[in-house]
Design a protein around this motif. Structure first.
Motif, PDB file in Angstrom:
ATOM      1  N   UNK A 212      15.106  -3.596  -7.765  1.00  0.00           N
ATOM      2  CA  UNK A 212      14.426  -2.379  -8.184  1.00  0.00           C
ATOM      3  C   UNK A 212      13.150  -2.061  -7.438  1.00  0.00           C
ATOM      4  N   UNK A 213      12.804  -2.876  -6.419  1.00  0.00           N
ATOM      5  CA  UNK A 213      11.601  -2.605  -5.631  1.00  0.00           C
ATOM      6  C   UNK A 213      11.892  -1.547  -4.564  1.00  0.00           C
ATOM      7  N   UNK A 214      10.897  -0.716  -4.264  1.00  0.00           N
ATOM      8  CA  UNK A 214      11.030   0.276  -3.203  1.00  0.00           C
ATOM      9  C   UNK A 214      11.049  -0.435  -1.856  1.00  0.00           C
ATOM     10  N   UNK A 215      12.052  -0.127  -1.046  1.00  0.00           N
ATOM     11  CA  UNK A 215      12.185  -0.768   0.267  1.00  0.00           C
ATOM     12  C   UNK A 215      11.262  -0.040   1.239  1.00  0.00           C
ATOM     13  N   UNK A 216      10.026  -0.510   1.305  1.00  0.00           N
ATOM     14  CA  UNK A 216       8.975   0.135   2.092  1.00  0.00           C
ATOM     15  C   UNK A 216       8.204  -0.947   2.842  1.00  0.00           C
ATOM     16  N   UNK A 217       7.876  -0.683   4.113  1.00  0.00           N
ATOM     17  CA  UNK A 217       7.121  -1.677   4.877  1.00  0.00           C
ATOM     18  C   UNK A 217       5.620  -1.442   4.741  1.00  0.00           C
ATOM     19  N   UNK A 218       4.836  -2.094   5.611  1.00  0.00           N
ATOM     20  CA  UNK A 218       3.380  -2.051   5.497  1.00  0.00           C
ATOM     21  C   UNK A 218       2.778  -0.677   5.777  1.00  0.00           C
ATOM     22  N   UNK A 219       3.571   0.252   6.325  1.00  0.00           N
ATOM     23  CA  UNK A 219       3.050   1.604   6.557  1.00  0.00           C
ATOM     24  C   UNK A 219       2.979   2.407   5.264  1.00  0.00           C
TER      25      UNK A 219
ATOM     26  N   UNK B 225       6.834  11.300   0.979  1.00  0.00           N
ATOM     27  CA  UNK B 225       6.838  10.376  -0.164  1.00  0.00           C
ATOM     28  C   UNK B 225       6.336   9.017   0.318  1.00  0.00           C
ATOM     29  N   UNK B 226       5.306   8.508  -0.321  1.00  0.00           N
ATOM     30  CA  UNK B 226       4.684   7.244   0.068  1.00  0.00           C
ATOM     31  C   UNK B 226       4.663   6.305  -1.145  1.00  0.00           C
ATOM     32  N   UNK B 227       4.684   5.008  -0.876  1.00  0.00           N
ATOM     33  CA  UNK B 227       4.725   4.020  -1.960  1.00  0.00           C
ATOM     34  C   UNK B 227       3.670   2.954  -1.702  1.00  0.00           C
ATOM     35  N   UNK B 228       2.892   2.633  -2.735  1.00  0.00           N
ATOM     36  CA  UNK B 228       1.813   1.659  -2.588  1.00  0.00           C
ATOM     37  C   UNK B 228       1.799   0.683  -3.755  1.00  0.00           C
ATOM     38  N   UNK B 229       1.412  -0.546  -3.460  1.00  0.00           N
ATOM     39  CA  UNK B 229       1.193  -1.526  -4.521  1.00  0.00           C
ATOM     40  C   UNK B 229       2.391  -2.392  -4.847  1.00  0.00           C
ATOM     41  N   UNK B 230       2.368  -2.950  -6.054  1.00  0.00           N
ATOM     42  CA  UNK B 230       3.344  -3.960  -6.451  1.00  0.00           C
ATOM     43  C   UNK B 230       4.760  -3.435  -6.619  1.00  0.00           C
ATOM     44  N   UNK B 231       4.946  -2.125  -6.646  1.00  0.00           N
ATOM     45  CA  UNK B 231       6.296  -1.586  -6.844  1.00  0.00           C
ATOM     46  C   UNK B 231       7.112  -1.567  -5.558  1.00  0.00           C
ATOM     47  N   UNK B 232       6.513  -1.938  -4.424  1.00  0.00           N
ATOM     48  CA  UNK B 232       7.263  -1.963  -3.166  1.00  0.00           C
ATOM     49  C   UNK B 232       7.574  -3.397  -2.752  1.00  0.00           C
ATOM     50  N   UNK B 233       8.493  -3.547  -1.808  1.00  0.00           N
ATOM     51  CA  UNK B 233       8.835  -4.869  -1.302  1.00  0.00           C
ATOM     52  C   UNK B 233       7.646  -5.438  -0.530  1.00  0.00           C
ATOM     53  N   UNK B 234       7.230  -6.636  -0.902  1.00  0.00           N
ATOM     54  CA  UNK B 234       6.115  -7.291  -0.225  1.00  0.00           C
ATOM     55  C   UNK B 234       6.091  -8.752  -0.641  1.00  0.00           C
ATOM     56  N   UNK B 235       5.412  -9.562   0.141  1.00  0.00           N
ATOM     57  CA  UNK B 235       5.382 -10.998  -0.131  1.00  0.00           C
ATOM     58  C   UNK B 235       4.326 -11.358  -1.163  1.00  0.00           C
ATOM     59  N   UNK B 236       3.156 -10.726  -1.079  1.00  0.00           N
ATOM     60  CA  UNK B 236       2.040 -11.073  -1.956  1.00  0.00           C
ATOM     61  C   UNK B 236       1.693  -9.878  -2.831  1.00  0.00           C
ATOM     62  N   UNK B 237       1.632 -10.111  -4.142  1.00  0.00           N
ATOM     63  CA  UNK B 237       1.271  -9.057  -5.087  1.00  0.00           C
ATOM     64  C   UNK B 237      -0.022  -9.450  -5.796  1.00  0.00           C
ATOM     65  N   UNK B 238      -1.128  -8.946  -5.276  1.00  0.00           N
ATOM     66  CA  UNK B 238      -2.446  -9.187  -5.842  1.00  0.00           C
ATOM     67  C   UNK B 238      -3.219  -7.872  -5.814  1.00  0.00           C
ATOM     68  N   UNK B 239      -4.326  -7.823  -6.561  1.00  0.00           N
ATOM     69  CA  UNK B 239      -5.136  -6.604  -6.616  1.00  0.00           C
ATOM     70  C   UNK B 239      -5.586  -6.187  -5.220  1.00  0.00           C
ATOM     71  N   UNK B 240      -5.964  -7.165  -4.406  1.00  0.00           N
ATOM     72  CA  UNK B 240      -6.468  -6.844  -3.067  1.00  0.00           C
ATOM     73  C   UNK B 240      -5.397  -6.210  -2.189  1.00  0.00           C
TER      74      UNK B 240
ATOM     75  N   UNK C  71      -2.768  -4.552  -3.280  1.00  0.00           N
ATOM     76  CA  UNK C  71      -2.462  -3.233  -3.843  1.00  0.00           C
ATOM     77  C   UNK C  71      -3.509  -2.208  -3.414  1.00  0.00           C
ATOM     78  N   UNK C  72      -4.784  -2.618  -3.427  1.00  0.00           N
ATOM     79  CA  UNK C  72      -5.856  -1.714  -3.004  1.00  0.00           C
ATOM     80  C   UNK C  72      -5.707  -1.351  -1.530  1.00  0.00           C
ATOM     81  N   UNK C  73      -5.315  -2.337  -0.726  1.00  0.00           N
ATOM     82  CA  UNK C  73      -5.083  -2.077   0.694  1.00  0.00           C
ATOM     83  C   UNK C  73      -3.957  -1.072   0.885  1.00  0.00           C
ATOM     84  N   UNK C  74      -2.880  -1.241   0.118  1.00  0.00           N
ATOM     85  CA  UNK C  74      -1.773  -0.285   0.168  1.00  0.00           C
ATOM     86  C   UNK C  74      -2.249   1.119  -0.196  1.00  0.00           C
ATOM     87  N   UNK C  75      -3.115   1.203  -1.199  1.00  0.00           N
ATOM     88  CA  UNK C  75      -3.605   2.504  -1.637  1.00  0.00           C
ATOM     89  C   UNK C  75      -4.312   3.244  -0.521  1.00  0.00           C
TER      90      UNK C  75
END
Length: 235
Positions: A184-191, A199-214, A216-220
């Motif tokens: 159920x995660x959005x298949x989105x890379x670091x861009x 349509x852009x996706x940021x934070x814990x709802x996308x595919x990524x290795x590390x899910x932390x506040x920092x 997520x803020x970077x994604x934002x």
């Protein structure tokens, strides 16, 4: 953001309709825009046991990095058998007096190198083939009751319980505009850019290795700048 004129609306998003102008459909209105950033995050998967919500923050936690220090020289349990649970238990073993790892299957599902490391720790006890049946406590958690496949129950006295059985990304409403993986995660890379323009996706709802506040803020920040670039490109 508010100082720049942004409006905050409290509502549930039901759908995003694609087009040159996007339409965000909510439970009480519709909003038109040129770009959308999806940042709905992911919820911790719960055990679904009576009084679970009551003890969240009063003995139940989901992050050893965040809350492990509160249990220095105390007894804790970690529920789960995957990589996240094993990593939580290993981290907690450096702080807690005793760590129980409680797994419903008869084996751990995490990587072998993690399980090998875990079994070498003298203050860690792995209990497989059991489920958490109930909680013990009053205003604060004091223990858990576990039950094995034979139906026999016993109580573990613990000061804290760390639940590590996965996350549930909040993306179901957007599957028409973003690709989702099997979990159920959005298949989105670091861009942070999706295959759907605008349509852009940021934070814990996308595919990524590390899910932390920092992260997520970077994604934002990444998604916001990408959205601005996109709007500039179409005007």
């Amino acid at each position: 953001m508010l100082e720049q004129g942004a409006d905050v609306e409290s509502c549930e998003v039901l759908e995003i309709k694609d087009g040159d102008i996007k339409t965000v459909v909510t439970d009480d209105s519709e909003y038109q825009c040129k770009a959308v950033i999806i940042a709905t995050g992911a919820k911790h998967r719960m055990l679904g046991i009576k009084d679970e919500e009551k003890y969240v923050g009063e003995g139940i936690s989901f992050c050893a990095v965040c809350d492990g220090a509160f249990y220095k020289n105390k007894t804790v349990a970690v529920v789960g058998g995957g990589n996240s649970a094993l990593q939580e238990a290993i981290l907690l073993s450096d702080l807690a007096k005793k760590v129980y790892v409680v797994q419903n299957l008869d084996f751990l599902t995490g990587e072998k190198k993690l399980s090998d490391q875990l079994y070498k720790l003298e203050n860690v006890e792995v209990i497989t083939g059991v489920t958490v049946e109930s909680f013990v406590g009053d205003s604060e958690l004091r223990g858990i009751v576990i039950k094995d496949s034979a139906g026999e129950s016993r109580e573990l006295s613990v000061d804290g319980l760390f639940i590590a059985i996965g996350l549930i990304p909040q993306n179901e409403a957007f599957k028409n505009v973003i690709e989702l993986d099997g979990r159920g995660y959005a298949v989105i890379d670091e861009t942070c850019e999706s295959a759907t323009r605008g349509i852009f996706v940021a934070g814990d709802c996308r595919t990524k290795k590390i899910r932390q506040v920092t992260t997520a803020a970077s994604d934002g920040a990444t998604a916001a700048l990408a959205a601005c670039d996109y709007i500039d490109s179409i005007e």
